[in-house]
Design a protein around this motif. Sequence first.
Motif, PDB file in Angstrom:
ATOM      1  N   UNK A 171       6.019   8.575  -5.790  1.00 41.48           N
ATOM      2  CA  UNK A 171       5.938   8.548  -7.212  1.00 41.48           C
ATOM      3  C   UNK A 171       6.044   7.114  -7.743  1.00 41.48           C
ATOM      4  N   UNK A 172       5.536   6.211  -6.724  1.00 40.98           N
ATOM      5  CA  UNK A 172       5.561   4.562  -6.863  1.00 40.98           C
ATOM      6  C   UNK A 172       4.439   4.347  -7.791  1.00 40.98           C
ATOM      7  N   UNK A 173       4.673   3.645  -9.050  1.00 45.85           N
ATOM      8  CA  UNK A 173       3.694   3.599  -9.967  1.00 45.85           C
ATOM      9  C   UNK A 173       2.505   2.422  -9.436  1.00 45.85           C
ATOM     10  N   UNK A 174       2.834   1.594  -8.926  1.00 44.14           N
ATOM     11  CA  UNK A 174       1.820   0.505  -8.645  1.00 44.14           C
ATOM     12  C   UNK A 174       0.825   1.009  -7.626  1.00 44.14           C
ATOM     13  N   UNK A 175       0.796   2.326  -6.834  1.00 47.58           N
ATOM     14  CA  UNK A 175      -0.046   3.223  -6.128  1.00 47.58           C
ATOM     15  C   UNK A 175      -1.235   3.554  -7.145  1.00 47.58           C
ATOM     16  N   UNK A 176      -0.843   3.556  -8.378  1.00 45.56           N
ATOM     17  CA  UNK A 176      -1.980   4.044  -9.249  1.00 45.56           C
ATOM     18  C   UNK A 176      -3.223   2.934  -9.314  1.00 45.56           C
ATOM     19  N   UNK A 177      -2.865   1.691  -9.312  1.00 44.00           N
ATOM     20  CA  UNK A 177      -3.553   0.419  -9.222  1.00 44.00           C
ATOM     21  C   UNK A 177      -4.286   0.553  -7.909  1.00 44.00           C
ATOM     22  N   UNK A 178      -3.552   0.824  -6.868  1.00 45.39           N
ATOM     23  CA  UNK A 178      -3.979   0.702  -5.513  1.00 45.39           C
ATOM     24  C   UNK A 178      -5.376   1.782  -5.310  1.00 45.39           C
ATOM     25  N   UNK A 189      -3.368  -2.881  18.212  1.00 43.04           N
ATOM     26  CA  UNK A 189      -2.988  -3.036  16.933  1.00 43.04           C
ATOM     27  C   UNK A 189      -3.141  -1.804  16.112  1.00 43.04           C
ATOM     28  N   UNK A 190      -3.832  -0.848  16.362  1.00 44.04           N
ATOM     29  CA  UNK A 190      -4.035   0.363  15.537  1.00 44.04           C
ATOM     30  C   UNK A 190      -2.649   1.040  15.680  1.00 44.04           C
ATOM     31  N   UNK A 191      -2.064   1.073  16.958  1.00 46.08           N
ATOM     32  CA  UNK A 191      -0.701   1.944  16.943  1.00 46.08           C
ATOM     33  C   UNK A 191       0.173   0.989  16.194  1.00 46.08           C
ATOM     34  N   UNK A 192       0.081  -0.161  16.417  1.00 45.42           N
ATOM     35  CA  UNK A 192       1.149  -0.883  15.859  1.00 45.42           C
ATOM     36  C   UNK A 192       0.956  -0.806  14.114  1.00 45.42           C
ATOM     37  N   UNK A 193      -0.200  -0.775  13.535  1.00 42.45           N
ATOM     38  CA  UNK A 193      -0.372  -0.471  12.117  1.00 42.45           C
ATOM     39  C   UNK A 193       0.302   0.908  11.784  1.00 42.45           C
ATOM     40  N   UNK A 194      -0.117   2.015  12.624  1.00 41.52           N
ATOM     41  CA  UNK A 194       0.379   3.359  12.264  1.00 41.52           C
ATOM     42  C   UNK A 194       1.892   3.367  12.363  1.00 41.52           C
ATOM     43  N   UNK A 195       2.447   2.800  13.361  1.00 41.74           N
ATOM     44  CA  UNK A 195       3.896   2.750  13.430  1.00 41.74           C
ATOM     45  C   UNK A 195       4.726   1.799  11.881  1.00 41.74           C
ATOM     46  N   UNK A 196       3.970   0.738  11.596  1.00 40.36           N
ATOM     47  CA  UNK A 196       4.326   0.246  10.468  1.00 40.36           C
ATOM     48  C   UNK A 196       4.275   0.905   9.459  1.00 40.36           C
ATOM     49  N   UNK A 197       3.117   1.932   9.274  1.00 41.53           N
ATOM     50  CA  UNK A 197       3.157   2.680   8.138  1.00 41.53           C
ATOM     51  C   UNK A 197       4.311   3.697   7.977  1.00 41.53           C
ATOM     52  N   UNK A 198       4.507   4.367   9.387  1.00 48.44           N
ATOM     53  CA  UNK A 198       5.207   5.553   9.668  1.00 48.44           C
ATOM     54  C   UNK A 198       6.851   4.785   9.051  1.00 48.44           C
ATOM     55  N   UNK A 220      12.085  -2.566  -4.721  1.00 43.84           N
ATOM     56  CA  UNK A 220      12.112  -2.160  -3.248  1.00 43.84           C
ATOM     57  C   UNK A 220      11.182  -1.200  -2.934  1.00 43.84           C
ATOM     58  N   UNK A 221      11.018   0.010  -3.858  1.00 45.49           N
ATOM     59  CA  UNK A 221       9.950   0.867  -3.775  1.00 45.49           C
ATOM     60  C   UNK A 221       8.499   0.408  -3.742  1.00 45.49           C
ATOM     61  N   UNK A 222       8.427  -0.548  -4.477  1.00 46.20           N
ATOM     62  CA  UNK A 222       7.245  -1.158  -4.757  1.00 46.20           C
ATOM     63  C   UNK A 222       6.761  -1.949  -3.546  1.00 46.20           C
ATOM     64  N   UNK A 223       7.612  -2.743  -2.995  1.00 50.21           N
ATOM     65  CA  UNK A 223       7.405  -3.645  -1.637  1.00 50.21           C
ATOM     66  C   UNK A 223       7.168  -2.767  -0.674  1.00 50.21           C
ATOM     67  N   UNK A 224       7.656  -1.492  -0.511  1.00 49.67           N
ATOM     68  CA  UNK A 224       7.517  -0.595   0.618  1.00 49.67           C
ATOM     69  C   UNK A 224       6.485   0.251   0.548  1.00 49.67           C
ATOM     70  N   UNK A 225       5.761   0.515  -0.872  1.00 45.57           N
ATOM     71  CA  UNK A 225       4.651   1.216  -0.879  1.00 45.57           C
ATOM     72  C   UNK A 225       3.391   0.237  -0.633  1.00 45.57           C
ATOM     73  N   UNK A 226       3.607  -1.072  -1.033  1.00 45.53           N
ATOM     74  CA  UNK A 226       2.447  -1.880  -0.642  1.00 45.53           C
ATOM     75  C   UNK A 226       2.490  -2.275   0.980  1.00 45.53           C
ATOM     76  N   UNK A 227       3.620  -2.265   1.474  1.00 49.62           N
ATOM     77  CA  UNK A 227       3.841  -2.239   2.861  1.00 49.62           C
ATOM     78  C   UNK A 227       2.939  -1.292   3.620  1.00 49.62           C
ATOM     79  N   UNK A 228       3.273  -0.052   3.166  1.00 46.27           N
ATOM     80  CA  UNK A 228       2.516   1.290   3.787  1.00 46.27           C
ATOM     81  C   UNK A 228       1.102   0.975   3.590  1.00 46.27           C
ATOM     82  N   UNK A 229       0.382   0.761   2.127  1.00 47.23           N
ATOM     83  CA  UNK A 229      -0.699   0.475   2.043  1.00 47.23           C
ATOM     84  C   UNK A 229      -1.441  -0.416   2.858  1.00 47.23           C
ATOM     85  N   UNK A 230      -0.966  -1.854   2.844  1.00 53.16           N
ATOM     86  CA  UNK A 230      -1.508  -2.543   3.704  1.00 53.16           C
ATOM     87  C   UNK A 230      -1.493  -2.321   5.187  1.00 53.16           C
ATOM     88  N   UNK A 231      -0.636  -1.415   5.925  1.00 58.52           N
ATOM     89  CA  UNK A 231      -0.452  -0.883   6.904  1.00 58.52           C
ATOM     90  C   UNK A 231      -1.514   0.042   7.069  1.00 58.52           C
TER      91      UNK A 231
END
Length: 385
Positions: free
Chosen positions: A170-177, A78-87, A105-116
Amino acid sequence: MISTETLESAVATGVISADQRDRLYAIERGPEPAETDEGTEENLRLIGGGNDLFVTVGIVLLTAGFYFVLNTTITGQPILIAGLLAAFSWIVAEFVTRQRRMKLSSTVLSLAFTVAAVVGLSLLANASYAIRRPDSLWQLLALRQMVAPAGYIVFGGTIAATILYFWRFRVPVLAGVIAIAATLLAFLQTALLLYDGVAAGAVAAPQIEDMPELLRAALYMPLVCGLIVFGAAVLLDLHDRERRTIWSDCAFWLHVVSAPMLVHPLFIMATGQDVVLGNIEPDGNASIMLGVLILGFVYVALAIDRRSLLVPTLAYFGSLGIYYLINSTANTTGIPPFALILVVVGTLIIIFGAGWQHIRNLIVRPTLPTSLLNKLPPIKVQAYK
């Protein structure tokens, strides 16, 4: 006419400077017309149009499909899977965000990266320290040596990964994260300091009867963190009074994050209620204090021209009132205090939605000095004669 997305992309890639972009905006606007309420709404810039929404659906489907492919081909890692999803999220963002500047689309991708990243770091911390639920007091005390580094890995790693992603895209939602992760890290560090104080004998160990007071004292932590996040948001707003740059969008998300951290502690401190244990109906005096608290948040939101601060605040009070009314006994006589609060909250939302800038003009302009008004977002209606 050059689109806003093209100009923002030109600034991001260094083709033009931010000052040149602002001058192009001024040329496009032409002479300043008489100001009205039209065009003065708070622009959230969350979606770039139908094509942005279309691409977002594709990204969700592509990411879900990629996850199931990885989960099938790389089982038990699972750790490798999470890393590959983030990449994977990072690589897709190089085109969608870096090149096309698609907002949703950028917001969704940034949140997907954060969750991974969070999932991967959590799995890594758990694999490294194998934290389990304690079965005794001694096991609980022994967790100190594992919880600290594990928490630093999860929260510190999340902050570092998110900052790196923000620096690139430069995705703004990441400021909240980042604000949320930093707050959780502050909570962890405070708990560790309290534990170390008790272990060293410098702080008396709390007894069962001390728990209500301890919980009340713990409210200062989210309150302080909320004030820091709110202060950062206000500084970004002052930096961009016209709300044209990405820093204004970052301020929006910081206001959204700070509002709950401010409202909940202030609600309990102002009304003397114990929300954690379920007693949420304030008496007459507490209702007055609650009304003053709501008015205070309303005035601050009007002054800084941020409905994003006011919406979570009113939603909190409104949902709390609805919870009480649903759970109150059927034979209660008289009008419950929270029923009146719901009426006030609902009325405020409708009135503010109908004429936000006019209300700012009527309330904020006469009550603040000109020197301060010149630093705040401009009031975009003419003063009444």
